[in-house]
Enzyme design. Structure first.
Site, short mmCIF file in Angstrom:
data_model
loop_
_atom_site.label_atom_id
_atom_site.label_comp_id
_atom_site.label_asym_id
_atom_site.label_seq_id
_atom_site.Cartn_x
_atom_site.Cartn_y
_atom_site.Cartn_z
CG ASP A 99 -46.98 41.79 7.85
OD1 ASP A 99 -46.31 40.73 7.76
OD2 ASP A 99 -48.20 41.76 7.31
N GLY A 117 -39.97 35.13 11.34
CA GLY A 117 -39.17 35.03 12.44
C GLY A 117 -39.65 34.05 13.66
CG ASP A 145 -47.25 35.16 4.12
OD1 ASP A 145 -46.85 35.20 5.16
OD2 ASP A 145 -48.13 35.93 3.73
CG ASN A 188 -41.08 28.01 13.50
OD1 ASN A 188 -41.33 27.45 14.66
ND2 ASN A 188 -42.16 28.16 12.89
CD GLU A 230 -40.68 31.12 10.40
OE1 GLU A 230 -40.83 30.53 11.60
OE2 GLU A 230 -40.16 32.28 10.64
#
Ligand code: GLA
Length: 399
Positions: free
Chosen positions: A203, A183, A148, A185, A181
């Site tokens: 989420d 999205g 995460d 980066n 992550e």
């Protein structure tokens, strides 16, 4: 000779740069994850019961093999040697015993941690302990790691995930590496050599086509997530998948909405991680999750994500090229009323720019309805049907 030397050199160079375990997740991973229903309320009993049901309910036979514990499995502190510790109240026999039980059922076992200093729920994160944690997971025979992105202020995402990927590789046990992550980066641009799947969004929540206010953040209904996949198709493929988050089938939406959500995940070649309480699952949820024709579309070995072909007035047509020049087509009705379709195959020009596969409008494909299990004739005449609100007509075309 020169050619052979070049090939040897190139393959050696590729090996050196290969960060992740290759050959894992050649089709999108399938399994169950604890988070969407249980949050941090997880335990050894829950794992055992879930593993038993994964087998007896037909989930395993349908392809769901990874049982993944999300956040909340750890004690709040590492031990004196800096090792993570499974919460002794939730997991009185330790995590290796849990992994052994899951393996004894012919399933695979996964855990969660975070690139930051703490996990999202406040348990010890992996920052600074990447190699030590990877060795521990390998010693417990873990097969899957979800990683995460909470509490990562000032960290470079590509570097952090690359470090963990290398740590797993060094620990030596093949482990599917799932980047979570959100999205932020654009992991689709850099994560294919690093991991096997990467979350593309924040989420999910069990709502069909709306956002949900979670206080300091918002979670996304299923169709919002679908919209966020547009443009990402070209980044997915065997061994490296866009992950639009875990499934919400059985978590409170209407059966038709669960069906539409699941169908779209299959069209998107998404990882299929069930997120419901399968120990109490209704027949309707079970039928959706274990629909082999839908799952086969998701798992098609060509490994190409589907794309939105048309969209008008809440009715969308999605297309996914399949192996053997076959296709999956999904008519998705997002609107609040039923929609009639009259789809004249011979006038359509369906082309997939990733696989370069072209639908042959002048050929006659057989049409199979994945949900009603009926043959709907062939593509030499137009397809007339009515798609109920918040539902799909999903067909497989084959020659
Ligand atoms: C983040 C992730 C979720 C879940 C929780 C656990 O929100 O995106 O999928 O893992 O953390 O705390």
């Amino acid at each position: 000779m020169k050619k052979i030397l070049t090939i040897i050199f190139l393959s050696a160079a590729l090996q050196l740069h290969a960060q992740k375990f290759e050959g894992l997740a050649l089709t999108p991973p399938m399994g169950w994850n604890s988070w969407n229903t249980f949050n941090t309320k997880i335990s050894e009993d829950l794992v055992k019961h879930t593993a038993d049901i994964m087998v007896s309910s037909g989930m395993k036979d349908a392809g769901y093999v990874y049982l993944v514990l999300d956040d909340g499995w750890m004690s709040k502190e590492r031990d004196n040697n800096g090792n993570l510790v499974a919460d002794p109240e939730k997991f009185p026999h330790g995590m290796k015993a849990v992994a052994d039980y899951v393996h004894s059922k012919g399933l695979k076992f996964g855990l969660y941690n975070c690139a930051g200093t703490l996990t999202c729920a406040g348990y010890p994160g992996t920052r600074g302990y990447e190699y030590q944690d990877a060795r521990l997971y390998a010693s417990w025979d873990i097969d899957y790691l979800k990683f995460d992105w909470c509490n990562t202020d000032g960290i470079n995402a590509k570097e952090a995930y690359t470090t963990m990927s290398k740590a797993l590789k060094t620990a030596g046990r093949p482990i599917v590496f799932s980047l979570c992550e959100w999205g932020t980066n654009k992991p689709w641009e850099w994560a294919a050599p690093v991991g096997h799947l990467w979350r593309t969004t924040g989420d999910i929540t069990a709502q069909f086509d709306s956002l949900r206010n979670e206080g300091t953040w918002v979670s996304n209904g299923t169709m919002w997530i679908v919209d966020m996949q547009v443009g990402l198709q070209k980044y997915a493929g065997p061994g490296h998948w866009n992950d639009p988050d875990m499934l919400e089938v059985g978590n409170g939406m209407k059966p038709s909405e669960d069906r539409a959500h699941f169908s779209m995940w299959c069209m998107l070649a998404a990882p299929l991680m069930a997120g419901n309480d399968i120990t109490k699952m209704s027949q309707a949820s079970r039928d959706i999750l274990t629909n082999k024709d839908a799952v086969t579309i998701d798992q098609d070995p060509l490994g190409v994500e589907g794309f939105r072909y048309t969209a008008a007035n809440g009715l969308e047509v999605w297309a996914k090229p399949l192996s053997n020049n076959n296709w999956a087509i999904c008519f998705l009705n997002r609107s609040s009323s039923p929609q009639k379709i009259n789809f004249d195959w011979q006038k359509e020009n369906i082309y997939d720019s990733v696989s370069k596969q072209q639908f042959n409008a002048s050929a006659s494909y057989k049409i199979f309805d994945v949900w009603s299990k009926k043959n709907l004739g062939n593509t030499s005449s137009p397809l007339s049907a009515e798609v109920p609100s918040h539902d799909v007509l999903m067909v497989k075309l084959s020659r």
